[in-house]
Design an enzyme around this catalytic site. Structure first.
Site, PDB file in Angstrom:
ATOM      1  N   SER A 111      44.586  42.624  33.233  1.00 34.97           N
ATOM      2  CA  SER A 111      43.651  43.473  33.352  1.00 34.97           C
ATOM      3  C   SER A 111      42.177  42.900  33.019  1.00 34.97           C
ATOM      4  O   SER A 111      42.118  42.010  32.285  1.00 34.97           O
ATOM      5  CB  SER A 111      43.720  44.779  32.323  1.00 34.97           C
ATOM      6  OG  SER A 111      42.656  45.566  32.670  1.00 34.97           O
ATOM      7  N   HIS A 112      41.050  43.284  33.500  1.00 32.48           N
ATOM      8  CA  HIS A 112      39.789  43.129  33.314  1.00 32.48           C
ATOM      9  C   HIS A 112      39.360  43.490  31.716  1.00 32.48           C
ATOM     10  O   HIS A 112      38.365  43.018  31.507  1.00 32.48           O
ATOM     11  CB  HIS A 112      38.686  43.585  34.238  1.00 32.48           C
ATOM     12  CG  HIS A 112      38.911  42.771  35.767  1.00 32.48           C
ATOM     13  ND1 HIS A 112      39.796  42.963  36.564  1.00 32.48           N
ATOM     14  CD2 HIS A 112      37.919  42.052  36.051  1.00 32.48           C
ATOM     15  CE1 HIS A 112      39.685  42.271  37.680  1.00 32.48           C
ATOM     16  NE2 HIS A 112      38.729  41.658  37.420  1.00 32.48           N
ATOM     17  N   SER A 113      40.070  44.544  31.321  1.00 32.10           N
ATOM     18  CA  SER A 113      39.941  45.126  30.213  1.00 32.10           C
ATOM     19  C   SER A 113      40.971  44.901  29.106  1.00 32.10           C
ATOM     20  O   SER A 113      42.059  45.322  29.601  1.00 32.10           O
ATOM     21  CB  SER A 113      39.576  46.548  30.358  1.00 32.10           C
ATOM     22  OG  SER A 113      39.682  47.294  29.147  1.00 32.10           O
TER      23      SER A 113
ATOM     24  N   SER B 136      40.147  40.144  41.028  1.00 35.27           N
ATOM     25  CA  SER B 136      40.087  38.764  40.851  1.00 35.27           C
ATOM     26  C   SER B 136      40.955  38.567  39.705  1.00 35.27           C
ATOM     27  O   SER B 136      41.176  37.409  39.392  1.00 35.27           O
ATOM     28  CB  SER B 136      38.579  38.540  39.821  1.00 35.27           C
ATOM     29  OG  SER B 136      38.587  39.406  38.747  1.00 35.27           O
TER      30      SER B 136
END
Length: 130
Positions: A11-13, A73
């Site tokens: 995850s981006h987070s 991404s």
């Protein structure tokens, strides 16, 4: 008992990744290796090549690994890691992040193999909520 398929949540987070791991782990089983690669190396929003690579190693118990990325991404980062370090026993699931994670963990906990765990994650996109 044979090893379970491992699951990696990318995850981006970091918070989102940890939360999804907590949810999937509680619904699934502690016997399923479940690793996360959330955020950047510095703790910001984004993805990290090194965190993805480390999570793949952490989740690998010899039965393969299914990766569930959250956004574009994270897919690209995971693909880059796998291009640099080819792994025929790793699948990237085109699945909803949370629902796919839960389905993958529950299926892996049942002793299913790599293809079945990947399929379960991907089929989670068709689960009706209403």
């Amino acid at each position: 008992m044979t090893s379970s398929v491992g699951i990696v949540l990318v995850s981006h987070s970091a918070e989102l990744a940890r939360g999804a791991r907590a949810l999937a782990g509680q619904i699934g089983s502690e016997s399923v290796p479940l690793a996360v690669a959330g955020g950047t190396d510095e703790g910001g929003i984004g993805t990290s090549y090194e965190l993805v690579r480390a999570a793949l190693e952490e989740a690998d118990r010899g039965a393969g690994v299914v990766v569930l990325p959250d956004l574009g991404s994270s897919v690209l980062t995971t693909r880059t890691v796998l291009e640099d370090h080819p792994r025929p026993d790793v699948r990237i699931a085109d699945a909803p992040f949370v629902e796919g994670a839960v389905a993958a963990v529950v299926t892996a906990a049942s002793g299913a193999g790599l293809d079945a765990v990947t399929r379960a994650a991907e089929e989670a996109r068709h689960a009706d909520k209403l």
